[in-house]
Design a protein around this motif. Sequence first.
Motif, PDB file in Angstrom:
ATOM      1  N   LEU A   1       5.503   1.994  -1.045  1.00  0.00           N
ATOM      2  CA  LEU A   1       4.145   1.926  -1.612  1.00  0.00           C
ATOM      3  C   LEU A   1       3.524   0.535  -1.481  1.00  0.00           C
ATOM      4  O   LEU A   1       4.160  -0.472  -1.766  1.00  0.00           O
ATOM      5  CB  LEU A   1       4.199   2.300  -3.102  1.00  0.00           C
ATOM      6  CG  LEU A   1       2.821   2.324  -3.785  1.00  0.00           C
ATOM      7  CD1 LEU A   1       2.045   3.571  -3.406  1.00  0.00           C
ATOM      8  CD2 LEU A   1       2.950   2.204  -5.297  1.00  0.00           C
ATOM      9  N   SER A   2       2.247   0.514  -1.066  1.00  0.00           N
ATOM     10  CA  SER A   2       1.496  -0.738  -0.958  1.00  0.00           C
ATOM     11  C   SER A   2       0.538  -0.862  -2.131  1.00  0.00           C
ATOM     12  O   SER A   2       0.353   0.061  -2.917  1.00  0.00           O
ATOM     13  CB  SER A   2       0.632  -0.756   0.305  1.00  0.00           C
ATOM     14  OG  SER A   2       1.155   0.025   1.310  1.00  0.00           O
ATOM     15  N   LEU A   3      -0.113  -2.009  -2.187  1.00  0.00           N
ATOM     16  CA  LEU A   3      -1.259  -2.184  -3.082  1.00  0.00           C
ATOM     17  C   LEU A   3      -2.534  -1.843  -2.331  1.00  0.00           C
ATOM     18  O   LEU A   3      -3.513  -1.364  -2.902  1.00  0.00           O
ATOM     19  CB  LEU A   3      -1.313  -3.619  -3.588  1.00  0.00           C
ATOM     20  CG  LEU A   3      -0.251  -3.956  -4.636  1.00  0.00           C
ATOM     21  CD1 LEU A   3       0.112  -5.432  -4.594  1.00  0.00           C
ATOM     22  CD2 LEU A   3      -0.756  -3.559  -6.021  1.00  0.00           C
ATOM     23  N   MET A   4      -2.540  -2.145  -1.046  1.00  0.00           N
ATOM     24  CA  MET A   4      -3.682  -1.853  -0.183  1.00  0.00           C
ATOM     25  C   MET A   4      -3.099  -1.511   1.178  1.00  0.00           C
ATOM     26  O   MET A   4      -2.212  -2.209   1.651  1.00  0.00           O
ATOM     27  CB  MET A   4      -4.589  -3.088  -0.090  1.00  0.00           C
ATOM     28  CG  MET A   4      -6.000  -2.820   0.352  1.00  0.00           C
ATOM     29  SD  MET A   4      -6.977  -4.361   0.481  1.00  0.00           S
ATOM     30  CE  MET A   4      -7.416  -4.706  -1.212  1.00  0.00           C
ATOM     31  N   LEU A   5      -3.570  -0.419   1.755  1.00  0.00           N
ATOM     32  CA  LEU A   5      -3.000   0.021   3.036  1.00  0.00           C
ATOM     33  C   LEU A   5      -4.109   0.506   3.954  1.00  0.00           C
ATOM     34  O   LEU A   5      -4.802   1.478   3.637  1.00  0.00           O
ATOM     35  CB  LEU A   5      -1.995   1.157   2.796  1.00  0.00           C
ATOM     36  CG  LEU A   5      -1.447   1.856   4.044  1.00  0.00           C
ATOM     37  CD1 LEU A   5      -0.626   0.896   4.899  1.00  0.00           C
ATOM     38  CD2 LEU A   5      -0.598   3.067   3.662  1.00  0.00           C
ATOM     39  N   CYS A   6      -4.288  -0.176   5.062  1.00  0.00           N
ATOM     40  CA  CYS A   6      -5.221   0.278   6.090  1.00  0.00           C
ATOM     41  C   CYS A   6      -4.405   0.393   7.369  1.00  0.00           C
ATOM     42  O   CYS A   6      -3.921  -0.625   7.878  1.00  0.00           O
ATOM     43  CB  CYS A   6      -6.356  -0.722   6.291  1.00  0.00           C
ATOM     44  SG  CYS A   6      -7.321  -1.023   4.794  1.00  0.00           S
TER      45      CYS A   6
ATOM     46  N   LEU B   1      -7.511  -6.320  -7.793  1.00  0.00           N
ATOM     47  CA  LEU B   1      -7.444  -6.831  -6.421  1.00  0.00           C
ATOM     48  C   LEU B   1      -8.528  -6.139  -5.604  1.00  0.00           C
ATOM     49  O   LEU B   1      -8.380  -4.981  -5.244  1.00  0.00           O
ATOM     50  CB  LEU B   1      -6.053  -6.551  -5.833  1.00  0.00           C
ATOM     51  CG  LEU B   1      -5.827  -6.863  -4.365  1.00  0.00           C
ATOM     52  CD1 LEU B   1      -6.005  -8.345  -4.087  1.00  0.00           C
ATOM     53  CD2 LEU B   1      -4.436  -6.411  -3.946  1.00  0.00           C
TER      54      LEU B   1
END
Lengths: 430, 159
Positions: B56-61, B155
Amino acid sequence: MDAATVPSADPIQRYSFPAADCSRIPYGMYRDADIYALEQERIFRGPVWNYLALECELPNPGDFRVVAVGDTPVIVNRARDGNVHAMVNRCAHRGAIVQRAIHGNVRKHVCCYHQWSYELTGKLTGIPFRRGVEGVGGLPADFDMAEHGLQKLRVEVLCGVIFGSFSPEACPLEDFLDAPFVAQIRRLFHKPPVVLGYQRQRVFGNWKLYTDNLRDPNHGGLLHMFQITFGIARLSGRGGATLDRDGKHNMSWAAQGARPEGETPQADAGYGDTGRGDMDIRLRDPSMLRYHKEYPDDLSLTVASIFPNCAFQQIGNTLAVRQIRTKSADEFEIVSTYFGYDDDDAAMRRHRLRKANLAGPAGLVSMEDGEAVELVHRAILRDLDEHSVVEFGGRGPVTDQPNLVTDVPMRGFWITYCRLMGIHAGPANA
Amino acid sequence: MSNLLPLELHMQMTLLFEEYARLLDEDRLEEWTDLFTEECLYEIVSRENVQQNLPLSLMLCDNKNMIRDRISALRQANIYNIHTDCHVIGPIRGTVGEAGYEASAAYSLFQSTQEGETRLFSVGRYHALVIERGGLLRFVRQRVIVDTGAILTLLATPI
C-alpha cells in the motif's frame, strides 16, 4: 468570584449543553485538557469496546502488534493457546514500556529496564535476581508475582475483528455493536482478509472533531469536491445514515457509483450558487473510479463509525479500518489498516491499491478532513462555552436518516458521550 | 563503484533533481509532471509498509495521466492547507542500471504557512529510475519512501 475567569474544579461543570438532544455542543469539550483526561477514564476505559486489530495480523502464536486505546499503549498478541490477548504495554515494576517494537513475533515480552518478562497472556513469569545474591538483596519473600502481571483487557473477536475493553461492565460485543453494525462487519469480513498496508495521519485537533466528521454525512458532498465532481457521492443521490439503537454508531452509506463515462453532469439545484453542482471536469484515467461490485447489495460507499475509536470504510473497493489514537486534547492519530481478500486476483489487488488514492491522508476524496478538523480546532480556542450548531436532519429523536443531508448521527454520538461522562444535557433545571 | 554515473551524467542528474524540487516549490506542478515519461510510476510509500513488504502507498500514479489527474484535482477539486513547500535534496547517488540510470537521494520537505510559520513536514528518500528521452533525462519511476509515515495533517502536494 467571576465564573468566566475561575474555571469550575469539576471540568464537566464548566460547559453547558443547553439542549437535551445535543443539538448544541460547547466548544470547550474539544479544547479542555481536563475533559480529555476524564475521557480516557470514562470513554476509552469505560463500558465500551475499542477496536484493536485484525486477527489476520496475528496469524501465529507470538505475533503481536502495539496499538492504543485512547492514549494507552496496548499489546495485542496471539498466545500459545491460540487465543488473542490484549494488555497494557507498561511494566508492572516501574512503568516502562515493555514491548518497544510496534509489531513482531516473540516468545515473551521482556522489559529492557530490569528484564521482567511476561507471557503472551500478560502473566509475569521472570524477575532476574528475585532472590538477590546469596540470599541478600532481591525482592521480599512474600512478593507475589501473580499480582504483578500486565494489566489485561477483555477481548472479543467478531469475524476476525478484535475488540478490547477495560471495563467489566461492558455488555457483550454484539450487543454493544447492535445488529446493523454486526451485519456490516460480517459483510466486510465475509471471507479471509489480507492486510495491504497501513497509513498514518497526525491531525492537530481534538479527536471528537473527527468522530463528528464521521457522523456528519452532510459535509461529504460539500467539502469533498472530488467526490461531487466525479460523481462518487452527491448529496442529492441515494444515500443515508444507519444507526444502532442508541445512535452512538453511524453508518453513512451511498449507492450511487461514479458518473458513467461520457455522461454530462447535470446541474443540481441543491448546490445553489456554490458552483459545485454542475462541474464538468474529467479524469484522463478514470479507471480508478470504477466500482467492481463485490457484495450482494448495491452499496458503493459505506463508512461505519463505531463508538468510540474506529471506523470501517468501504470506498468502492478500497477497504480499511481506521483506528483513532488520541494524543492530547489537541492532537490525534488515525491509523488505517487497508485490506483486501485472500482470494483477490492480481487485477483486483492492483485495483484496490490504485483506488486507495481516494482515501487516507493523501486521499483525493478524504484529504480535506484533516484540514476541516484543524480549521475548527484553531477557531474555537476562545469562547469555550459557545456552541456548535447541529440541526441538519432536524432536532429531537436520533434515528436512521433517509438521505445524506443530515448530521443527526453526530447528536447520537454526543448523547452517549454525555451519558458516559456524567454530563447532563438539557436545561439546567430539567 | 565502477557503475557510478560518469561525472557529466551525474551533473545532469543533479540538475534534474534540482529542477524537480524547484518546480514543486514554485507550485509549477504541471511543468513538474513533464519530468516524467508517459509510461511511469510515481509513488509515495511509508517506510513502515516497505519494511513489512506491504504494497500500500500513500499516493500511487502508475501512468502519467494519473499524475496529471492528481494535479488537476489539486487545482480544481481538493481543499487543503494553504502552504509553500521547500524541498532540500541531499547528494545524489547515481548508478548505471540495466533499465536506465538509478538515482537515490535523501530529502527534507519543509512547509510554511501564509503567516510564515515553518514546520518540517516530511523526510525520506527518493529512489528513481531515469532514462534519456530526446536528449533530456526523464523519470520512468520515482518512488518516494517517507520516514515521516505519520503524515502531518494531510498530504496534498507531491513530494
